[in-house]
Design an enzyme around this catalytic site. Structure first.
Site, short mmCIF file in Angstrom:
data_model
loop_
_atom_site.label_atom_id
_atom_site.label_comp_id
_atom_site.label_asym_id
_atom_site.label_seq_id
_atom_site.Cartn_x
_atom_site.Cartn_y
_atom_site.Cartn_z
N GLU A 427 -89.82 -12.90 -5.24
CA GLU A 427 -89.73 -12.47 -6.63
C GLU A 427 -91.09 -12.64 -7.30
OE1 GLU A 427 -87.74 -15.47 -8.76
OE2 GLU A 427 -87.94 -14.49 -10.69
N ASP A 500 -87.64 -18.23 -7.44
CA ASP A 500 -87.86 -19.45 -8.23
C ASP A 500 -86.57 -20.25 -8.35
OD1 ASP A 500 -90.47 -18.85 -8.68
OD2 ASP A 500 -90.13 -17.93 -10.66
N ASP A 502 -85.26 -21.34 -10.91
CA ASP A 502 -84.75 -21.33 -12.28
C ASP A 502 -83.61 -20.31 -12.42
OD1 ASP A 502 -85.99 -18.92 -12.12
OD2 ASP A 502 -87.51 -19.32 -13.65
N ASP A 504 -83.46 -17.29 -13.82
CA ASP A 504 -83.80 -15.92 -13.43
C ASP A 504 -83.82 -15.78 -11.92
OD1 ASP A 504 -83.96 -15.02 -15.95
OD2 ASP A 504 -86.16 -14.79 -16.00
#
Ligand code: 0RA
Length: 637
Positions: A427, A500, A502, A504
């Site tokens: 990503e 990641d 997180d 998202d």
């Protein structure tokens, strides 16, 4: 085994079974219960529960209570007729002791019991007995209470009448032997899954489960039976009509099915024989499918809902968006295949086909509005499949024109043998850059994915390919997409999603998983899909550097380096914060990294998670997230 000539006289199948006593089973438990891990352990529980379910299917029992005690022992109690205690003519022992000490003895009593033979199913209560440190059985029958006890499969008491009793029933308690299973490892949810299924398949049967091991309990009872089951499977979807229910007895075979269309593009059909999930289908499923295609086509032609020269609806056309449960009860089921989960009885196919076709035809004629909605859906599917085929052909032609060129942003590896190659789907541009620099270019390829890729749940299959990021992904992997997907053509045997840690990142990961699940399912089944595990923290004390991949690891690390001079802790919020060397060392170097293999153990449950998290119904999503927080976390590792 050496058998002297003299012993062969009068040697019968019964004697061979006697030779397969506790020792033989304990020596090779895997042969009887598959494995000695959690699944094998659960198998013991199900084996005993299934005996009570057989009694329920025969119509003599409406309650099964399972208790898991804090010491790991299991108690299964039913209110059936009670296992007979009178002497069994062939063994000279009580029927009760015969069932518990002779392999496969279960089905020999009660001619109409629906006992399943062979494979890993119905190996019998004796196997559980042989693999238990102790087992106690109590029978309430004819106003009396009887008891017998065993250790590692050997009777340590006779069948003793211990007093009067009210009602009738059987209670089996056992402690799985730690010599066989090591530490006992029970999963509450996995056990519940099967108990829930049993309750759905046997309407009116109450299955309760109290676990002092997990400190949790659940009771399952469905007056609606498989109609409730279909409702449960469709609970997060928009449905087109109330469930259709068909029940018919033909000769000694019971056919029961419930079906309901929803507005999604996936097909969910569960098939069962004698309450056992036939994951590999078989003759009953084939009969069901033919009936569905035939009945809908007959209706469409008869009502002239299709032009005369238009082709028939195909099997795929009539199964898209279908949720169905087909359950048959067969007296002498023949199970085939490696795992004995495919029904082989040829006669069942025709029986199911005519029962279901007739039932459906009557339903369609009586419910013209519902019929119209179903037919409209099938016709739309037929059109969409046509469009999807054209779109696929276009992509293939376009690739041919481009000289089968790979996407520009793919940094490919030099190795050409797919079994040695891996591709990281990364990503973001900056993380993609680090990965390109940090990788071993001989066998590692990098494909950066920009922003949020298409929400595949909402998109029609024919629209998926219009999306540039998806096309890049499909061309890079090289095996095509959807029905044309060819596992033999994939260019990498490890496809690794790296995002990641997180919110998202987890969203994109779920989207990618959905995409693979829907469009390249066999790739997951074959074990080619993985999730990278980047570290959450870096701790440095002088020259010593530690990476931690979980909060608890971080705690341990901090404890270990506590009090060191110049202790520096860094929390990674994204892949972009790591330099290429760090990314290689922690996440990409096969010698030091951990990658998680994605499995579709329970494809339906995964489908539910995707649907609920991605679908546009807000309410079920909220409920779902609180209910299944654990599974969602697992998926979002
Ligand atoms: C065969 C015959 C009869 C009862 C059972 C089997 C039976 C087995 C199990 C195993 C667990 N619970 C069970 N309950 C019943 C009774 C035949 C008769 O009474 O005529």
């Amino acid at each position: 085994m050496i058998i002297k000539q003299a012993d062969l006289e009068g040697y019968t199948a019964k004697d061979i079974q006697v030779l397969e006593g506790p020792q033989a089973v304990r020596r090779r438990p895997g042969m009887y219960i598959g494995s000695t891990d959690r699944h094998g352990l659960h198998h013991l529980v199900h084996e005993i529960v299934d005996n009570s379910v057989d009694e329920a299917m025969a119509g003599f029992c409406d309650r099964v209570a399972v208790t898991l005690e804090a010491d790991g022992s299991v108690r299964v109690e039913d209110n059936g007729r009670g296992i007979p205690v009178e002497t069994h003519p062939q063994t000279g022992k009580s029927a009760l002791e015969t069932v518990l000490t002779i392999l496969h003895a279960g089905g020999k009593f009660g001619g109409q019991s629906y006992k399943v033979a062979g494979g890993l199913h119905g190996v019998g209560a004796s196997v559980v007995n042989f693999l238990s440190e102790w087992l106690k059985v109590e029978v309430r029958r004819g106003g009396k209470l009887y008891r017998q006890e065993y250790r590692q499969g050997h009777a340590v008491t006779t069948v003793v009448e211990v007093g009067p009793s009210e009602g009738s029933g059987t209670t089996v308690s056992f402690l799985p032997d730690k010599e066989i299973f090591g530490q006992l490892d029970y999963s509450f949810e996995e056990l519940c899954q099967r108990f829930r299924e049993i309750a759905y398949l046997n309407k009116g049967l109450e299955v309760s489960f109290v676990s002092h091991w997990h400190t949790d309990e659940r009771t399952f009872l469905f007056e609606g039976g498989i109609v409730s089951f279909v409702g449960h499977l469709n609970s997060t979807k928009q449905v087109l009509h109330p469930p259709i229910y068909i029940l018919e007895q033909a000769d000694a075979t019971f056919v029961e099915c419930a079906l309901q269309y929803n507005d999604s593009y996936s097909e969910t059909i569960y098939s069962f024989v004698n309450s056992i999930n036939t994951v590999d289908g078989g003759t009953h499923l084939t009969g069901f499918r033919s009936a569905l295609t035939r009945a809908l086509n007959d209706y469409v032609r008869k009502q002239k809902l299709i032009k005369e020269d238009q082709p028939n609806l195909s099997g795929e056309d009539v199964r898209e968006g279908l949720t169905a449960v087909i359950s048959v009860k067969v007296t002498d089921p023949q199970f085939e295949g490696q795992t004995k989960t495919r029904l082989g009885n040829a006669e069942v196919r025709g029986i199911v086909e005519s029962v279901v076709a007739e039932g459906l035809t009557i339903y369609l004629e009586d419910h013209s509005q519902e019929a119209r909605r179903i037919i409209e859906k099938c016709l739309t599917t037929q059109k969409a499949r046509d469009a999807a085929r054209k779109a696929r052909e276009m992509v293939i032609r376009k690739n041919a024109l481009d000289g089968a060129s790979l996407p520009g942003k793919l940094a490919d590896c030099s190795e050409r043998d797919p079994s040695k190659c891996e591709v990281y789907i990364v990503e973001g541009e900056s993380a993609g850059g680090s990965a390109k620099m940090g990788r071993d270019r001989s066998f590692q390829a990098i494909l950066p994915i920009k922003g949020k890729i298409l929400n595949v749940e909402k998109a029609r299959p024919d629209k998926v390919l219009a999306h540039e990021e998806i096309r890049a992904l499909v061309t890079a992997i090289g095996g095509g997409i959807g029905e044309d997907f060819n596992l033999d053509k994939i260019r990498y045997h490890r496809i690794i999603i790296m995002t990641d840690a997180d919110v998202d990142g987890s969203h994109i990961r779920t989207l990618l998983l959905t995409f693979f699940f829907r469009n390249m399912g066999s790739l997951i089944g074959a074990g080619h899909l993985f999730i990278a595990q980047p570290p959450l923290y870096r701790i440095q004390a002088g020259k010593e550097v530690l990476y931690s991949y979980s909060e608890s690891q971080q705690m341990d690390g901090l404890k270990r380096l506590e009090g060191r001079k110049g202790l520096a802790v860094q929390r990674y919020k994204g892949l972009g914060e790591m330099n290429p060397e760090q990314l290689w060392e922690t996440t990409m170097n096969p010698a030091t990294r951990t990658i998680l293999q994605v499995t579709v153990e329970d494809a339906h449950e995964a489908d539910r998670i995707f649907t609920v998290l991605m679908g546009d119904e807000v309410e079920p999503r909220r409920n779902f997230i609180s209910l299944y927080a654990k599974q969602v976390r697992n998926l979002d590792i």
